[in-house]
Design an enzyme around this catalytic site. Structure first.
Site, PDB file in Angstrom:
ATOM      1  N   SER A   1       0.874  -1.144   0.095  1.00  0.00           N
ATOM      2  CA  SER A   1      -0.068   0.059   0.219  1.00  0.00           C
ATOM      3  C   SER A   1       1.004   1.305  -0.212  1.00  0.00           C
ATOM      4  O   SER A   1       1.954   1.316   0.522  1.00  0.00           O
ATOM      5  CB  SER A   1      -0.884   0.013   1.311  1.00  0.00           C
TER       6      SER A   1
ATOM      7  N   TYR B   1      -1.352  -1.318  10.034  1.00  0.00           N
ATOM      8  CA  TYR B   1      -1.408  -1.604   8.563  1.00  0.00           C
ATOM      9  C   TYR B   1      -0.036  -1.123   7.888  1.00  0.00           C
ATOM     10  O   TYR B   1       0.391  -1.568   7.230  1.00  0.00           O
ATOM     11  CB  TYR B   1      -2.668  -0.909   8.062  1.00  0.00           C
TER      12      TYR B   1
HETATM   13  N1  LIG Z   1      -8.479  -0.787  -2.078  1.00  0.00           N
HETATM   14  C1  LIG Z   1      -7.671   0.044  -1.691  1.00  0.00           C
HETATM   15  O1  LIG Z   1      -7.847   1.377  -1.530  1.00  0.00           O
HETATM   16  C2  LIG Z   1      -6.365  -0.538  -1.290  1.00  0.00           C
HETATM   17  C3  LIG Z   1      -5.480   0.326  -1.142  1.00  0.00           C
HETATM   18  C4  LIG Z   1      -3.798  -0.093  -0.897  1.00  0.00           C
HETATM   19  C5  LIG Z   1      -3.789  -1.344  -0.641  1.00  0.00           C
HETATM   20  N2  LIG Z   1      -4.762  -2.237  -0.813  1.00  0.00           N
HETATM   21  C6  LIG Z   1      -4.448  -3.525  -0.690  1.00  0.00           C
HETATM   22  O2  LIG Z   1      -4.988  -4.395  -1.738  1.00  0.00           O
HETATM   23  C7  LIG Z   1      -5.688  -5.583  -1.210  1.00  0.00           C
HETATM   24  C8  LIG Z   1      -6.737  -6.034  -1.770  1.00  0.00           C
HETATM   25  O3  LIG Z   1      -7.871  -5.192  -1.090  1.00  0.00           O
HETATM   26  P1  LIG Z   1      -9.202  -4.905  -1.613  1.00  0.00           P
HETATM   27  O4  LIG Z   1      -9.439  -3.424  -1.478  1.00  0.00           O
HETATM   28  O5  LIG Z   1      -9.420  -5.390  -2.939  1.00  0.00           O
HETATM   29  O6  LIG Z   1      -9.873  -5.721  -0.401  1.00  0.00           O
HETATM   30  P2  LIG Z   1     -11.258  -6.345  -0.576  1.00  0.00           P
HETATM   31  O7  LIG Z   1     -12.260  -5.281  -1.198  1.00  0.00           O
HETATM   32  O8  LIG Z   1     -11.878  -6.220   1.070  1.00  0.00           O
HETATM   33  O9  LIG Z   1     -11.138  -7.665  -0.974  1.00  0.00           O
HETATM   34  C9  LIG Z   1     -10.552  -8.614  -0.329  1.00  0.00           C
HETATM   35  C10 LIG Z   1     -10.484 -10.035  -0.905  1.00  0.00           C
HETATM   36  O10 LIG Z   1      -9.652 -10.955   0.006  1.00  0.00           O
HETATM   37  C11 LIG Z   1     -10.537 -11.767   0.392  1.00  0.00           C
HETATM   38  N3  LIG Z   1     -10.033 -11.805   1.934  1.00  0.00           N
HETATM   39  C12 LIG Z   1      -9.921 -11.062   2.702  1.00  0.00           C
HETATM   40  N4  LIG Z   1      -9.348 -11.653   4.043  1.00  0.00           N
HETATM   41  C13 LIG Z   1      -8.920 -12.871   3.744  1.00  0.00           C
HETATM   42  C14 LIG Z   1      -8.397 -13.868   4.392  1.00  0.00           C
HETATM   43  N5  LIG Z   1      -8.329 -13.791   5.722  1.00  0.00           N
HETATM   44  N6  LIG Z   1      -8.408 -15.190   3.856  1.00  0.00           N
HETATM   45  C15 LIG Z   1      -8.768 -15.406   2.752  1.00  0.00           C
HETATM   46  N7  LIG Z   1      -9.389 -14.427   1.768  1.00  0.00           N
HETATM   47  C16 LIG Z   1      -9.440 -13.158   2.440  1.00  0.00           C
HETATM   48  C17 LIG Z   1     -11.870 -11.382   0.388  1.00  0.00           C
HETATM   49  O11 LIG Z   1     -12.928 -12.319   0.525  1.00  0.00           O
HETATM   50  P3  LIG Z   1     -13.454 -12.868   1.825  1.00  0.00           P
HETATM   51  O12 LIG Z   1     -13.814 -11.742   2.784  1.00  0.00           O
HETATM   52  O13 LIG Z   1     -14.676 -13.715   1.408  1.00  0.00           O
HETATM   53  O14 LIG Z   1     -12.440 -13.623   2.806  1.00  0.00           O
HETATM   54  C18 LIG Z   1     -12.042 -10.755  -0.861  1.00  0.00           C
HETATM   55  O15 LIG Z   1     -12.132 -11.490  -1.795  1.00  0.00           O
HETATM   56  C19 LIG Z   1      -5.237  -5.677   0.322  1.00  0.00           C
HETATM   57  O16 LIG Z   1      -3.860  -6.383   0.483  1.00  0.00           O
HETATM   58  C20 LIG Z   1      -5.215  -4.354   0.555  1.00  0.00           C
HETATM   59  O17 LIG Z   1      -4.476  -3.845   1.755  1.00  0.00           O
HETATM   60  C21 LIG Z   1      -5.991  -2.103  -0.907  1.00  0.00           C
END
Ligand SMILES: NC(=O)c1ccc[n+]([C@@H]2O[C@H](COP(=O)([O-])OP(=O)(O)OC[C@H]3O[C@@H](n4cnc5c(N)ncnc54)[C@H](OP(=O)(O)O)[C@@H]3O)[C@@H](O)[C@H]2O)c1
Length: 305
Positions: free
Chosen positions: A151, A164
């Site tokens: 991130s 985080y």
């Molecule tokens: N969105 C942003 O603005 C942003 C910015 C910087 C970094 N990131 C990083 O990008 C990555 C993805 O983020 P996102 O925004 O796409 O998240 P999201 O919308 O919450 O999606 C997360 C995905 O991972 C799965 N997941 C979550 N916890 C899990 C666990 N313990 N075991 C297995 N599966 C799990 C969820 O499904 P289930 O809940 O059904 O398990 C879902 O498929 C993360 O590492 C996040 O820190 C995101």
């Protein structure tokens, strides 16, 4: 002949990939991007019904995607996941995308010990451990690529969500270590540090409009990112055409991490540095290093997630 070489450099045909957390947000887009480029993909999430629905959608689109339920925060479930992946892909894995991660947005003094364990387990330990477990499969493929999703909050400092940020900063460092340690096994390791991307995770933190406004003001491109803008960079790093890139953290953030810096030290070019106050600086013609202390109003407002 040259055409044939070009198409194989820009294709993942015949490759195998594990993408953690593929049912929503960035992970979902990564699964699709890799599958569209020809890879066979395995993914996981905790919610079985959502996983099955996604697998159905991908089958309809003609993508080769399989998957199973796994809580990546559980050591036993991670071991089980790798056993399944090894069996589906005959012990060879070209691509590992460590996408799972989550955030709890609090000030440092509000965090509990449980918050700490949960965030470090989900954001750092799970990726570290699955990468260890995947090593024999990655090595067996003879040309492998690991991509971590960290991130921007692990690259620059923000004033909230310190656990985080610390976990994501550790992922950036781990990327460099693995790039050195596993290069002789022909395994590359890179990392993508997204800014705020439109996903279910970020939506939950954007309900407060103030955060959105602050992020957009600190982002040169002035908008949130799309999941496809992250997944395309993941795919690029996994392609044979990126074979000399390893140990890098690439910010996909509309310039967010740059702007935080530039707002504090203003630079333009005239061939030599000169100290000058920012208010009187004719930016296009001079390179100005603004060394005068900014007034409280002129300072960048502290950034809060
Ligand atoms: N969105 C942003 O603005 C942003 C910015 C910087 C970094 N990131 C990083 O990008 C990555 C993805 O983020 P996102 O925004 O796409 O998240 P999201 O919308 O919450 O999606 C997360 C995905 O991972 C799965 N997941 C979550 N916890 C899990 C666990 N313990 N075991 C297995 N599966 C799990 C969820 O499904 P289930 O809940 O059904 O398990 C879902 O498929 C993360 O590492 C996040 O820190 C995101």
């Amino acid at each position: 002949m040259a055409e044939a070489n070009r198409s194989s450099r820009w294709s993942l045909q015949g490759m195998t990939a594990l993408v953690t957390g593929g049912t929503k947000g960035i992970g979902y887009a990564i699964v699709e991007e890799l599958a569209e480029l020809g890879a066979s993909v395995y993914t996981c999430s905790r919610n079985e019904a959502e996983l099955n629905e996604c697998l159905k959608q991908w089958a309809t689109k003609g993508f080769q995607v399989s998957g199973s339920v796994c809580d990546m925060a559980s050591s036993a479930q991670r071991k089980d996941l790798i056993t399944k992946v090894s069996s589906v892909f005959n012990g060879k894995l070209n691509i590992l995308v460590n996408n799972v991660g989550t955030n709890i947005v609090k000030n440092t003094l509000e965090f509990t010990e449980d918050d700490f364990s949960f965030l470090v387990r989900t954001n750092l330990e799970s990726a570290y451990h699955i990468t260890q477990l995947a090593h024999p499969l990655l090595k067996a493929s003879q040309a492998a690529s690991i991509v971590f999703i960290s991130s921007g909050a692990g690259v620059v400092a923000v004033d909230i969500g310190s656990i985080y940020s610390a976990a994501k900063g550790a992922i950036n460092q781990l990327t460099k270590n693995l790039a050195c340690e596993w290069a002789t096994d022909n395994i590359r390791a890179n990392c993508i540090a997204p800014g705020i991307i439109k996903t279910p995770l970020s939506e939950s933190h954007l309900e407060d409009g103030k955060l959105l406004e602050k992020y957009l003001r600190a982002t040169p491109l002035g908008r949130l990112g799309e999941v496809k803008e992250v997944s395309s960079m993941v795919a690029f790093l996994c392609l044979p055409t990126a074979s000399y890139i390893t140990g890098q953290t690439i910010c996909v953030d509309g310039g967010f991490t740059t702007e935080l810096f530039l707002s504090k030290v203003q630079l333009a070019f005239s061939g030599s540095f000169q100290a000058q106050s920012s208010s009187s600086s004719p930016l296009p013609l001079c390179k100005t290093l603004d060394l005068t202390p900014a007034s409280p109003e002129a300072r960048l407002p502290s950034f809060r997630f």
